[in-house]
Motif scaffolding. Sequence first.
Motif, PDB file in Angstrom:
ATOM      1  N   PHE A   1    -153.589 -51.070 -53.320  1.00  0.00           N
ATOM      2  CA  PHE A   1    -152.609 -50.195 -54.032  1.00  0.00           C
ATOM      3  C   PHE A   1    -151.192 -51.139 -54.002  1.00  0.00           C
ATOM      4  O   PHE A   1    -150.097 -50.078 -53.734  1.00  0.00           O
ATOM      5  N   LEU A   2    -151.193 -52.244 -54.531  1.00  0.00           N
ATOM      6  CA  LEU A   2    -150.076 -53.004 -54.709  1.00  0.00           C
ATOM      7  C   LEU A   2    -150.278 -53.487 -56.065  1.00  0.00           C
ATOM      8  O   LEU A   2    -149.535 -54.746 -56.013  1.00  0.00           O
ATOM      9  N   GLU A   3    -150.778 -53.042 -56.958  1.00  0.00           N
ATOM     10  CA  GLU A   3    -150.675 -53.413 -58.158  1.00  0.00           C
ATOM     11  C   GLU A   3    -149.774 -52.959 -59.132  1.00  0.00           C
ATOM     12  O   GLU A   3    -149.802 -51.562 -59.387  1.00  0.00           O
ATOM     13  N   ALA A   4    -148.909 -53.732 -59.643  1.00  0.00           N
ATOM     14  CA  ALA A   4    -147.689 -53.119 -60.561  1.00  0.00           C
ATOM     15  C   ALA A   4    -148.458 -52.739 -61.673  1.00  0.00           C
ATOM     16  O   ALA A   4    -149.424 -53.267 -62.046  1.00  0.00           O
ATOM     17  N   GLY A   5    -147.780 -51.829 -62.595  1.00  0.00           N
ATOM     18  CA  GLY A   5    -148.449 -51.355 -63.937  1.00  0.00           C
ATOM     19  C   GLY A   5    -147.518 -50.483 -64.463  1.00  0.00           C
ATOM     20  O   GLY A   5    -146.278 -50.358 -64.195  1.00  0.00           O
ATOM     21  N   PRO A   6    -148.136 -49.511 -65.349  1.00  0.00           N
ATOM     22  CA  PRO A   6    -147.151 -48.670 -66.336  1.00  0.00           C
ATOM     23  C   PRO A   6    -146.725 -47.452 -65.573  1.00  0.00           C
ATOM     24  O   PRO A   6    -146.014 -46.667 -66.151  1.00  0.00           O
ATOM     25  N   GLY A   7    -147.198 -47.515 -64.221  1.00  0.00           N
ATOM     26  CA  GLY A   7    -146.651 -46.058 -63.477  1.00  0.00           C
ATOM     27  C   GLY A   7    -148.033 -45.357 -63.272  1.00  0.00           C
ATOM     28  O   GLY A   7    -149.171 -45.534 -63.982  1.00  0.00           O
ATOM     29  N   PHE A   8    -148.203 -44.681 -62.235  1.00  0.00           N
ATOM     30  CA  PHE A   8    -149.472 -44.005 -61.846  1.00  0.00           C
ATOM     31  C   PHE A   8    -149.447 -42.656 -62.544  1.00  0.00           C
ATOM     32  O   PHE A   8    -148.522 -42.233 -63.257  1.00  0.00           O
ATOM     33  N   GLY A   9    -150.663 -42.521 -63.082  1.00  0.00           N
ATOM     34  CA  GLY A   9    -150.991 -41.287 -63.788  1.00  0.00           C
ATOM     35  C   GLY A   9    -152.176 -40.594 -63.209  1.00  0.00           C
ATOM     36  O   GLY A   9    -152.381 -40.734 -61.974  1.00  0.00           O
ATOM     37  N   GLY A  10    -152.811 -39.562 -63.724  1.00  0.00           N
ATOM     38  CA  GLY A  10    -153.926 -38.991 -63.080  1.00  0.00           C
ATOM     39  C   GLY A  10    -153.393 -37.630 -62.853  1.00  0.00           C
ATOM     40  O   GLY A  10    -152.340 -37.196 -62.782  1.00  0.00           O
ATOM     41  N   SER A  11    -154.303 -36.774 -62.334  1.00  0.00           N
ATOM     42  CA  SER A  11    -153.998 -35.123 -62.085  1.00  0.00           C
ATOM     43  C   SER A  11    -153.499 -34.928 -60.859  1.00  0.00           C
ATOM     44  O   SER A  11    -153.006 -33.819 -60.390  1.00  0.00           O
ATOM     45  N   CYS A  12    -153.518 -36.082 -59.959  1.00  0.00           N
ATOM     46  CA  CYS A  12    -153.249 -35.745 -58.440  1.00  0.00           C
ATOM     47  C   CYS A  12    -151.717 -36.081 -57.874  1.00  0.00           C
ATOM     48  O   CYS A  12    -151.179 -35.513 -57.325  1.00  0.00           O
ATOM     49  N   PHE A  13    -151.446 -37.543 -58.095  1.00  0.00           N
ATOM     50  CA  PHE A  13    -150.128 -38.102 -57.359  1.00  0.00           C
ATOM     51  C   PHE A  13    -149.120 -37.122 -57.804  1.00  0.00           C
ATOM     52  O   PHE A  13    -148.394 -36.847 -56.540  1.00  0.00           O
ATOM     53  N   GLN A  14    -148.512 -37.091 -59.106  1.00  0.00           N
ATOM     54  CA  GLN A  14    -147.547 -36.241 -59.295  1.00  0.00           C
ATOM     55  C   GLN A  14    -147.596 -34.813 -58.810  1.00  0.00           C
ATOM     56  O   GLN A  14    -146.596 -34.517 -58.162  1.00  0.00           O
ATOM     57  N   LYS A  15    -148.566 -34.213 -59.110  1.00  0.00           N
ATOM     58  CA  LYS A  15    -148.646 -32.774 -58.816  1.00  0.00           C
ATOM     59  C   LYS A  15    -148.670 -32.634 -57.111  1.00  0.00           C
ATOM     60  O   LYS A  15    -147.841 -31.807 -56.786  1.00  0.00           O
TER      61      LYS A  15
END
Length: 474
Positions: free
Chosen positions: A271-285
């Motif tokens: 979980f150290l890969e830079a990217g366009p930002g995390f997505g998915g139904s879980c993290f933000q919620k």
Amino acid sequence: MSKYKIKNICCIGAGYVGGPTMAVFAEHCKDIKITVCDINKNRIDAWNSTDIKFLPIYEPELDTLISECRNKNLFFTTDIKNSIENADMIFLSVNTPTKLKGVGAGKASDLKWVEASARQIAEFSTGHTIVVEKSTLPVRTAKTIEEILFNSQLNRSFGDSKTFSVLSNPEFLSEGSAIKDLQFPDRVLIGGQDHKAIESLANLYINWVPRNKILRTNIWSSELSKLTANAFLAQRISSINTISALCEVTEADVKQVSNAIGLDSRIGNKFLEAGPGFGGSCFQKDILNLVYLCEYYNLNEVAKYWEQVVKINEWQKNRISKLVVNSLFGTVSGKKIAILGFSFKANTNDTRNSPSIKICKDLLDEGAVLSIYDPKVDEVQIENDLNILNFDNSLNNSQDSFIYADSIEQAIQDSHAILILTEWKEFYKINWQIMFKKMKRPAWIFDTRSIIDTKEVERFGFNVWQVGNKSFDN
Ligand code: NAD
Ligand code: UDX
């Protein structure tokens, strides 16, 4: 330790968690009948479709498991009443999205589907039923579920003996590797007060999970551990994404930085890969839910600390769309941009909260013509997510549309720029020399997933930006 006898399991919610989780239970608990039920008839029909490629979700290895277990000890149905009536144990795997309106809107989880399920269980269950929270829930939700179930006991006429035990058993699977995560979990967490119920659930997992990986905690620790795990994982992504921006202006390389810090066993390399930002139904919620809980308990500094993880995630997406516009001489209006990848990560057809949605919307607002290719996301899904029609379906062929591409080549043909947003395996194998010839000049690649060899593609003539590595100014 004594246990309840479990012969019938019901799972309410046939989604990304309910379907795969119950398929793995069915594989390992052959003498138990497992029924997965849902209010969504289309979804249940898809789970029952004779052609296995029409399953409602894409997950590696899922089709094999479903072919093995379906209609043997694994059933999918809309008959919720009957499924609950017969069940000794019921998993709640319903959706718990962020509330859109009312108290706590934008942060708190909407528990209306959990409450509705609890009421259905209260109404239809018979005898003793173990109710297992599989959905991710705010800490102390079990209390609400218990109250609904307990009050239904009080309302019942004398002699009608329904009883319940409520457990928390959060699911830690990641989409794209769900079956592997379920088969070989790092740990299984069971929280509860009724030890007999805890052992009944543990006894099922023992069929395939080593005993030392089955943790028992109190119910509140179990509920809170799930939110905390997701908050910590997301925090690592936001942290490395902030460093990616710093790398781009200092000529450091974020992959080298991740590798160097990840070798510290206290930090670890995942979980150290830079990217366009995390997505998915879980993290933000789940983080917003944590923020809401902290605010509720007047822990405002704690709330602000976690909220920053989500704010940085938004910032990363914004900075990428701005960077594309600025690089293309300050305007993308009327320019064709090929979007490679729309799902929130590889190996899933799920687009919930995908960074692609926000970035594509930003570019559309700037007047870009997007040509979108994703190996598993269909055009209807993209239409829904972007809230616009595909070019072919657009009646007036206005600018408010996108082109749904059937192949990488079709997406790239005559484009000014390529934006890689998902790390699908096939994108690693693209012949960039051939692609360069199909594009307008100057041709640009924006690699938000660090999948290309920047030096090689530059040799072919591309201008390249890669997250945390290559800014055009370097
Ligand atoms: P989902 O939206 O894919 O599936 C939920 C299903 O529940 C839907 O099909 C919906 O129709 C059904 N449902 C809702 N109310 C119902 C009712 N009263 N009776 C019958 N069916 C009902 O959601 P999901 O991704 O499977 O997530 C479910 C829960 O698991 C959420 O709390 C989520 O946070 C948690 N979780 C998700 C993941 C993941 O990777 N998706 C991982 C771990 C935990
Ligand atoms: C997450 C948790 O990992 C899982 O334990 C939990 O049960 C549900 O939420 P999921 O959202 O399915 O799983 O996928 P995950 O692999 O965590 O990826 C989430 C997002 O973070 C994706 O957009 C992914 O591309 C991104 N990510 C992940 C990064 O940007 N960098 C990383 O190093 C890892």
